[in-house]
Design an enzyme around this catalytic site. Sequence first.
Site, PDB file in Angstrom:
ATOM      1  N   THR A  13      24.582  32.931  51.268  1.00 49.16           N
ATOM      2  CA  THR A  13      23.809  34.091  50.815  1.00 49.16           C
ATOM      3  C   THR A  13      23.746  34.157  49.291  1.00 49.16           C
ATOM      4  O   THR A  13      22.670  34.298  48.708  1.00 49.16           O
ATOM      5  CB  THR A  13      24.487  35.373  51.355  1.00 49.16           C
ATOM      6  OG1 THR A  13      24.620  35.203  52.760  1.00 49.16           O
ATOM      7  CG2 THR A  13      23.676  36.599  51.063  1.00 49.16           C
ATOM      8  N   ALA A  43      25.610  21.363  47.006  1.00 50.15           N
ATOM      9  CA  ALA A  43      26.341  20.757  48.126  1.00 50.15           C
ATOM     10  C   ALA A  43      26.645  21.829  49.164  1.00 50.15           C
ATOM     11  O   ALA A  43      27.154  22.914  48.820  1.00 50.15           O
ATOM     12  CB  ALA A  43      27.639  20.125  47.634  1.00 50.15           C
ATOM     13  N   VAL A 132      35.032  40.493  41.157  1.00 48.55           N
ATOM     14  CA  VAL A 132      35.370  41.921  41.324  1.00 48.55           C
ATOM     15  C   VAL A 132      34.114  42.739  41.065  1.00 48.55           C
ATOM     16  O   VAL A 132      33.466  42.585  40.027  1.00 48.55           O
ATOM     17  CB  VAL A 132      36.467  42.373  40.331  1.00 48.55           C
ATOM     18  CG1 VAL A 132      36.798  43.849  40.534  1.00 48.55           C
ATOM     19  CG2 VAL A 132      37.718  41.523  40.459  1.00 48.55           C
ATOM     20  N   GLU A 190      31.900  42.424  58.616  1.00 41.27           N
ATOM     21  CA  GLU A 190      32.158  41.133  59.257  1.00 41.27           C
ATOM     22  C   GLU A 190      32.556  41.340  60.717  1.00 41.27           C
ATOM     23  O   GLU A 190      33.115  42.388  61.065  1.00 41.27           O
ATOM     24  CB  GLU A 190      33.327  40.435  58.561  1.00 41.27           C
ATOM     25  CG  GLU A 190      33.167  40.224  57.078  1.00 41.27           C
ATOM     26  CD  GLU A 190      32.275  39.043  56.740  1.00 41.27           C
ATOM     27  OE1 GLU A 190      32.042  38.204  57.623  1.00 41.27           O
ATOM     28  OE2 GLU A 190      31.801  38.992  55.590  1.00 41.27           O
ATOM     29  N   ASP A 201      41.054  42.639  50.775  1.00 42.82           N
ATOM     30  CA  ASP A 201      40.006  42.295  49.794  1.00 42.82           C
ATOM     31  C   ASP A 201      40.149  43.179  48.542  1.00 42.82           C
ATOM     32  O   ASP A 201      40.069  42.690  47.409  1.00 42.82           O
ATOM     33  CB  ASP A 201      38.623  42.494  50.453  1.00 42.82           C
ATOM     34  CG  ASP A 201      37.483  42.243  49.486  1.00 42.82           C
ATOM     35  OD1 ASP A 201      37.217  41.068  49.189  1.00 42.82           O
ATOM     36  OD2 ASP A 201      36.878  43.220  49.004  1.00 42.82           O
ATOM     37  N   LYS A 205      41.230  42.115  44.504  1.00 40.19           N
ATOM     38  CA  LYS A 205      40.479  42.541  43.310  1.00 40.19           C
ATOM     39  C   LYS A 205      41.380  43.360  42.379  1.00 40.19           C
ATOM     40  O   LYS A 205      41.323  43.211  41.148  1.00 40.19           O
ATOM     41  CB  LYS A 205      39.246  43.344  43.744  1.00 40.19           C
ATOM     42  CG  LYS A 205      38.243  42.475  44.511  1.00 40.19           C
ATOM     43  CD  LYS A 205      37.187  43.301  45.221  1.00 40.19           C
ATOM     44  CE  LYS A 205      36.213  42.420  45.994  1.00 40.19           C
ATOM     45  NZ  LYS A 205      35.344  43.179  46.911  1.00 40.19           N
TER      46      LYS A 205
HETATM   47  N1  HSE Z   1      33.489  42.149  51.687  1.00 36.28           N
HETATM   48  C1  HSE Z   1      33.445  42.720  50.375  1.00 36.28           C
HETATM   49  C2  HSE Z   1      32.937  44.133  50.445  1.00 36.28           C
HETATM   50  C3  HSE Z   1      32.590  41.963  49.409  1.00 36.28           C
HETATM   51  O1  HSE Z   1      32.653  44.644  51.527  1.00 36.28           O
HETATM   52  O2  HSE Z   1      32.836  44.752  49.390  1.00 36.28           O
HETATM   53  C4  HSE Z   1      33.250  40.709  48.953  1.00 36.28           C
HETATM   54  O3  HSE Z   1      34.453  40.969  48.314  1.00 36.28           O
END
Ligand code: HSE
Length: 433
Positions: A13, A43, A132, A190, A201, A205
């Site tokens: 993406t 690649a 971030v 996801e 996640d 950050k």
């Molecule tokens: N999955 C993250 C979010 C984006 O929902 O903000 C990538 O870090």
Amino acid sequence: MKQIKIGLIGFGTVGAGLVETLQKNGDLIAKRSGILPVISKIADLDTTSDRGVLVPPGVLGTDAMALIDSPEVDVVVELVGGITAARKFVATALKRGKPVVTANKALLATYGDELFALARENRTEIYFEASVGGGIPCIKALREGLIGNRITEIYGILNGTCNYILSCMETDNTDFQVVLKAAQKAGYAEANPSMDVDGLDTAHKAALLASLVYGKWFTASDVDVQGIREVTLNDIHYAASLGYRIKLLAAIKEIDGSIQLSVHPSLIPETSLLGHVNGVFNAVWVRGDVVGTTMYYGRGAGREATSSAVVADVVDIGLNLLGKCSNRLPAFPVFDEYKGLISAAEVVSRYYLRLQVADRPGMLAIISGILGRNQISIASVTQKEEGSQQAAVPMVILTHKAKVAAMNKAIEEISRDECIHAAPVVFRIEDLG
Ligand code: HSE
């Protein structure tokens, strides 16, 4: 005009967004910067899917290592995600003296010290703006724009998925699981949402932001993390009735030279700027001792926004190559100015406490007694009238500041009482004052 040739590893993406952005705005970028970034090689293991952009014949292949070695590549852009392969690609590029742009927060928050050392040894550099806050230029703001400041606090809404879920729960009056399922169906969350909703996640950050400003390497394991699965619609209603919104908030603070690193569902004033950050948007709120408070806001993920940050990094690298310099401003200089981490138990915070208590005389006295014995002062108590007497009812308590250790001990004692009908739920309160 300096042409800078990009070797892109990962044509997903964001990779496709990068190609599209350069096709759309490459000439403008060149006029503004004197740097013309061009995609020289790509690649990806998948060479057939339609990404909605066209690339010239011969550009797309499957061999990332050949791409790194190609003389037709000045800068390697790593957008594969994950850690193992990405680490190999980034390390190899650095060993060849090639600068790298990456959006990979998990990689940097885990192996950042190793990779930045490798970059220094090989007199090259890593740019990571997209790692971030997606398209928000908050790394550049912290590294460069605020270099004259001692950073005392950073609060971040750093995960768009969590912010989207919490916002939808409020606007649609819907429970967590229902919103999560809808978000998954719409492609906003996801299929396995754990990295997002369990807070990892955001922790990656937060660790990167802390490492950036406090001169030490922090990893996600240094962050005290609580995800958003326990947040119910009732919590959102209680918070609103008390003048707060619930956000998954990264809190990075310097307190008497030591560093607090936490990620928790947190009640923040609904009138605050951060309280108005909704949907998939991210924001980073920073207090510097000279500038005061500043805030950076925008899309934290997605094809266009993330590619905006990647392009800016490529141009920065291009300018460095043009000026025959690198590491003008070291990315993560390790220096001795701050003490270490404040242990999670020693952190001081206000708390939101939701209990399911037996509906009978003396309950409030029992709970306030336990809190009082643990030196936790109550700021407010809310118990809605249910009409007739129930077996158990929710009680919501906001506290003044106390140590996490004291709150943990109080919760342990409260949980043991037979009049408590469900596991107590505790979130943080950040007044952002
Ligand atoms: N999955 C993250 C979010 C984006 O929902 O903000 C990538 O870090």
